[in-house]
Design a protein around this motif. Sequence first.
Motif, mmCIF file in Angstrom:
data_model
loop_
_atom_site.group_PDB
_atom_site.id
_atom_site.type_symbol
_atom_site.label_atom_id
_atom_site.label_comp_id
_atom_site.label_asym_id
_atom_site.label_seq_id
_atom_site.Cartn_x
_atom_site.Cartn_y
_atom_site.Cartn_z
ATOM 1 N N PHE A 136 -28.721 30.730 -11.919
ATOM 2 C CA PHE A 136 -27.424 30.441 -12.530
ATOM 3 C C PHE A 136 -27.623 30.149 -14.004
ATOM 4 O O PHE A 136 -28.738 29.869 -14.464
ATOM 5 C CB PHE A 136 -26.759 29.240 -11.838
ATOM 6 C CG PHE A 136 -27.600 27.988 -11.821
ATOM 7 C CD1 PHE A 136 -27.431 26.999 -12.783
ATOM 8 C CD2 PHE A 136 -28.567 27.794 -10.841
ATOM 9 C CE1 PHE A 136 -28.208 25.850 -12.774
ATOM 10 C CE2 PHE A 136 -29.352 26.642 -10.814
ATOM 11 C CZ PHE A 136 -29.169 25.668 -11.782
ATOM 12 N N ASN A 137 -26.518 30.213 -14.749
ATOM 13 C CA ASN A 137 -26.543 29.906 -16.175
ATOM 14 C C ASN A 137 -26.271 28.417 -16.341
ATOM 15 O O ASN A 137 -25.156 27.951 -16.069
ATOM 16 C CB ASN A 137 -25.477 30.727 -16.909
ATOM 17 C CG ASN A 137 -25.505 30.503 -18.409
ATOM 18 O OD1 ASN A 137 -26.132 29.558 -18.905
ATOM 19 N ND2 ASN A 137 -24.820 31.354 -19.149
ATOM 20 N N SER A 140 -23.076 27.430 -18.282
ATOM 21 C CA SER A 140 -21.760 27.901 -17.852
ATOM 22 C C SER A 140 -21.361 27.174 -16.578
ATOM 23 O O SER A 140 -21.909 27.431 -15.512
ATOM 24 C CB SER A 140 -21.797 29.416 -17.622
ATOM 25 O OG SER A 140 -20.552 29.885 -17.141
ATOM 26 N N TYR A 169 -21.670 25.184 -11.297
ATOM 27 C CA TYR A 169 -22.138 26.275 -12.145
ATOM 28 C C TYR A 169 -21.499 27.603 -11.757
ATOM 29 O O TYR A 169 -21.242 27.877 -10.584
ATOM 30 C CB TYR A 169 -23.661 26.354 -12.094
ATOM 31 C CG TYR A 169 -24.299 25.128 -12.694
ATOM 32 C CD1 TYR A 169 -24.500 25.016 -14.066
ATOM 33 C CD2 TYR A 169 -24.660 24.046 -11.900
ATOM 34 C CE1 TYR A 169 -25.050 23.880 -14.628
ATOM 35 C CE2 TYR A 169 -25.207 22.893 -12.448
ATOM 36 C CZ TYR A 169 -25.397 22.818 -13.816
ATOM 37 O OH TYR A 169 -25.928 21.666 -14.359
ATOM 38 N N ASN A 170 -21.252 28.430 -12.789
ATOM 39 C CA ASN A 170 -20.593 29.715 -12.583
ATOM 40 C C ASN A 170 -21.616 30.829 -12.405
ATOM 41 O O ASN A 170 -22.781 30.699 -12.770
ATOM 42 C CB ASN A 170 -19.693 30.034 -13.787
ATOM 43 C CG ASN A 170 -18.650 28.952 -14.012
ATOM 44 O OD1 ASN A 170 -18.061 28.431 -13.069
ATOM 45 N ND2 ASN A 170 -18.424 28.607 -15.279
ATOM 46 N N ASN A 171 -21.151 31.937 -11.842
ATOM 47 C CA ASN A 171 -21.961 33.150 -11.712
ATOM 48 C C ASN A 171 -23.308 32.884 -11.039
ATOM 49 O O ASN A 171 -24.365 33.302 -11.525
ATOM 50 C CB ASN A 171 -22.184 33.785 -13.093
ATOM 51 C CG ASN A 171 -20.873 34.106 -13.791
ATOM 52 O OD1 ASN A 171 -19.938 34.595 -13.170
ATOM 53 N ND2 ASN A 171 -20.796 33.819 -15.077
ATOM 54 N N SER A 173 -26.100 33.476 -8.306
ATOM 55 C CA SER A 173 -26.579 34.537 -7.421
ATOM 56 C C SER A 173 -27.718 33.988 -6.575
ATOM 57 O O SER A 173 -28.398 33.031 -6.954
ATOM 58 C CB SER A 173 -27.060 35.753 -8.217
ATOM 59 O OG SER A 173 -28.145 35.411 -9.065
#
Length: 203
Positions: A136-137, A140, A169-171, A173
Amino acid sequence: MKKVKILILTVVFLLTMALPAMAQSNSPVNKGSFQGASFNGSDGTVDTSVDLFTNFEDKDSYILYYQTYNYEKDEYYYGSAVVPATNAIFDVNKGIAKVNTTVEIYKVGYTCDEEGNCTGDETPAGTKSINLAWTFNPKSYSTSKYSDKNVQIDFDQYIKLSKGTFKNYNNVSVSGALDGKSTDSFENSGANVSTGSSFAIIK
């Protein structure tokens, strides 16, 4: 969003359950921090979830929860394990979380009498190997908060006030496998990572 809310509520519950042990100090104010990562996947009528959380009673380990439910067969399996830090990594600065462990699984069933009183029973159902990696970023994320008052945590002990702040956290995976089944092979899947801090005033 629903999975994020479930993750937050689960962390709040676990932190609340840990507060009696944390409250052994003379200070009425208890502070805690946590990290959590989850994966959920579905195939047909079977839902599977894995949740990795900070172990509030031992900062050198995490707690992993594994669950599956078959809606068609009405079968529920679950397992949990304390994972030492050597088998789990959570690095917010690098945006990674990993776990590699084995969990003992139990099948949960219920027996009900003629009056409708039901009791649960657990049957050993082998083990599952869990090998997951989240990315994750770390820059973000969205922020959410919770607060609660006058929650009983022991026979004569209450939380006068409890507050916490989460970073979701966004995005996110996830890759890896659950007992040899790749995360990519699920019909539908999702992942979440959260961190946060909280404090509670004990009375």
